[in-house]
Scaffold this active site. Structure first.
Site, mmCIF file in Angstrom:
data_model
loop_
_atom_site.group_PDB
_atom_site.id
_atom_site.type_symbol
_atom_site.label_atom_id
_atom_site.label_comp_id
_atom_site.label_asym_id
_atom_site.label_seq_id
_atom_site.Cartn_x
_atom_site.Cartn_y
_atom_site.Cartn_z
ATOM 1 N N GLU A 51 0.695 -1.096 -0.089
ATOM 2 C CA GLU A 51 -0.069 -0.040 -0.145
ATOM 3 C C GLU A 51 0.797 1.270 0.066
ATOM 4 O OE1 GLU A 51 -2.708 -3.405 1.929
ATOM 5 O OE2 GLU A 51 -0.540 -2.661 2.026
ATOM 6 N N PHE A 113 -11.691 -6.661 14.173
ATOM 7 C CA PHE A 113 -10.594 -7.386 13.338
ATOM 8 C C PHE A 113 -10.294 -6.214 12.185
ATOM 9 C CE2 PHE A 113 -9.417 -9.754 9.313
ATOM 10 C CZ PHE A 113 -8.055 -10.097 9.924
ATOM 11 N N GLN A 114 -9.043 -5.903 12.062
ATOM 12 C CA GLN A 114 -8.542 -4.812 11.251
ATOM 13 C C GLN A 114 -9.175 -3.389 11.241
ATOM 14 O OE1 GLN A 114 -8.393 -6.877 7.020
ATOM 15 N NE2 GLN A 114 -6.147 -7.487 7.591
ATOM 16 N N LYS A 163 -17.495 -0.610 5.618
ATOM 17 C CA LYS A 163 -17.947 -1.798 4.338
ATOM 18 C C LYS A 163 -19.501 -1.449 4.061
ATOM 19 C CE LYS A 163 -17.267 -6.311 3.221
ATOM 20 N NZ LYS A 163 -16.633 -7.838 3.496
ATOM 21 N N MET A 466 24.194 9.771 3.040
ATOM 22 C CA MET A 466 24.078 11.032 3.704
ATOM 23 C C MET A 466 24.408 11.080 5.058
ATOM 24 S SD MET A 466 23.628 14.357 2.876
ATOM 25 C CE MET A 466 22.497 14.427 1.561
#
Length: 559
Positions: A51, A113-114, A163, A466
């Site tokens: 993602e 969940f999630q 959802k 760097m």
């Protein structure tokens, strides 16, 4: 017509002119993905490997095209994986709409969940965010999100959709999207005062940033600079806003800016800041920044005025509109003495030469030569990023895509994918360091899957260059966790993903390898073995002023 929330979302995306979306599916967005399947002839979905890659690709797409980039992720870890990409877009004012799924409304707040509070998490790093709790509000929310992302100072907006909202139905009424009105009302008195300041100045200097590019104001910046005979310096985000090949261009400003730019800003009597925010990397020591100058600040965002640097006068408005009004009122004035002085500064020693070895400078100058300066260049973050800004001559806006504000390692590959999709037919080259490239190299799979002719050029010094440079110069060479003597073979990695890999170890092979990679219509990785001790010069040491810029280690010893 009566549609589900998922179909309304996709209809609204099409209404907003979206034909490209980057994402990764999951349970909370299954209905959205089902709708995308039905509308696949109108919206092309690009499946990334992660993602974060989707967010960077949407950002790169936006920066290359000037349109709003769109990314999509599921709830929980899918949503949180977008966060770095959203923050990157926010810091660099890139227009993006991030869409996340969430658990059904009746499960929110129950550690389901999630489940994650993504609107709470992203509140500080978005222009605005929404959670849609009624399907009847979805269409208007999407329209408002795109308006916010585009208007004024661009930036990312997040829409979180539970959802069950994607499953519910309601009436949907299509709407024609109008043009976003620019903030064009500019106070006449403010313009007149600015013109008086410009006319009085004997030693004007222009400092321009990414706001010029966002406003599509590069032609106006060019005309203003030529009309008032003012040297121009750019921030990292402003690269391409003024042609690097022009006599008036003095190079980048700031910590790794050119000596000519930093000294000219220190010596000028008027500093005209256009679409720039005076970041700490530009200003360095605040009490000695532009000490002889009145500062005129032009910006779309009123919050930037007097935030970091106190200014003598400011104009809040669309940069393109403001510059056009200033150009109308400019009176000619001879500033040849000042210009000759700045040209003399440019002629002085700036950076070390190439020598006879394989150097980043030689590689980048050869890329510029072989592409005719027409490539879209993306970068990761580190030494290679600054070398790119110094040695590749950017002459047009939207040709350098880099993470300036957040400094996100791993940004470049995803951004190059987005840029390549936004501008098919354009050559896109991602300049990377070995440390940055490792972070998101999984997106090679995405580039290969969609047959994108992206070339990744890795400046491989086997170090976090760097940070190692700072350890070398300011920490008595205590190289704590910056040496990367790992056994990774980047050519084999490229081949494993289905890309073409090249090893580059000698200066005499640079042109041959680059020509071969450029001739291919495939994803390619070029591993360039450079010396670990190549440093970025010039440099303003920490705590020093711009005028204390050093151009190599001998200067550091003297100071």
């Amino acid at each position: 017509m009566r549609l589900t929330g998922a179909d309304i979302l996709v209809e609204c995306l099409i209404e907003q002119g979206v034909d490209t979306i980057f994402g990764f599916p999951g349970g909370a967005v299954l209905n959205i993905y089902d709708s995308l399947y039905k509308y696949k002839d109108k919206i092309k979905h690009y499946l990334t490997s992660h993602e974060q890659g989707a967010a960077h690709a949407a950002d790169g797409y936006a920066r290359a095209s000037g349109k709003v980039g769109v990314c999509l992720a599921t709830s929980g870890p899918g949503a949180t994986n977008l966060v770095t990409g959203i923050a990157t877009a926010y810091m660099d004012s890139s227009p993006m709409v991030a869409i996340t799924g969430n658990v059904p409304l009746n499960l929110i707040g129950k550690d389901s969940f999630q489940e994650v509070d993504i609107t709470g998490i992203t509140m500080p790093i978005t222009k605005h965010n929404f959670m849609v709790k009624r399907v009847e509000d979805l269409a208007e929310t999407v329209r408002r999100a795109f308006q916010i992302a585009r208007e004024g100072r661009p930036g990312p907006v997040l829409i979180d959709i539970p959802k069950d909202i994607t499953m519910r139905e309601c009436e949907y009424e299509p709407r024609v999207t109008g043009q976003i009105e620019k903030k064009s009302a500019v106070n006449t008195g403010a313009i007149e005062k600015a013109l008086a300041m410009i006319h009085e100045a004997e030693k004007p200097m222009i400092y321009a940033g990414g706001g010029v590019i966002a406003a599509e104001a590069a032609p106006e910046l060019y005309e203003l600079a030529v009309k008032i005979n003012a040297p121009v310096t750019l921030s990292l985000m402003g690269m391409g806003a003024f042609p690097a090949t022009h006599e008036l261009y003095t190079g980048m400003i700031g910590m790794h800016g050119t000596r000519a730019s930093n000294l000219a800003v220190t010596q000028c009597d008027l500093l005209i800041a256009v679409g720039a925010r005076f970041s700490d990397r530009v200003v360095s020591r605040l009490d000695r920044f532009a000490p002889k100058a009145k500062i005129l600040h032009i910006d779309i965002d009123e919050a930037e005025i007097n935030k970091n640097v106190r200014v003598a006068h400011y104009i809040v408005g669309d940069v393109k509109t403001v510059l056009a009004k200033l150009i109308e009122g400019i009176q000619p004035k001879d500033r040849s003495q000042w210009l000759n002085h700045v040209l003399a500064l440019k002629a002085q020693k700036q950076q070390p030469g190439n020598g006879g070895e394989l150097t980043p400078r030689y590689i980048l100058e050869k890329i510029y030569e072989l592409t005719g300066g027409e490539a879209i260049i993306t970068t990761e973050v580190g030494q290679h990023q600054i070398w790119t800004a110094q040695y590749y001559k950017f002459t047009r806006p939207r040709t350098l895509i880099t993470s300036g504000g957040l400094g996100t390692m791993g940004f470049g590959l995803g951004a190059s994918i987005g840029a390549s999709i936004a501008l098919p037919g354009k050559r896109v080259i991602n300049i990377a360091g070995d440390g940055s490239f490792r972070m998101n190299l999984n997106e090679l799979a995405t580039a290969v899957e969609y047959n994108l002719p992206v070339i990744v050029v890795i400046m491989n010094n086997h170090a976090l260059g760097m940070v190692r440079q700072w350890q070398s110069l300011f920490y008595d060479s205590r190289y704590s966790q910056t040496t990367l003597d790992r056994k990774t073979d980047f050519v084999k990695v490229a081949e494993a993903f289905g890309a073409v890999g090249f090893n580059l170890t000698a200066r005499e092979d640079v042109e041959k390898v680059l020509r071969e990679a450029l001739s291919l219509n495939r994803t390619a990785v070029i591993n360039c073995e450079i010396d670990r001790d190549h440093k970025v010069w010039p440099m303003v040491p920490p705590g020093a002023a711009l005028e204390d810029v050093i151009v190599d280690e001998t200067d550091l010893v003297k100071n």
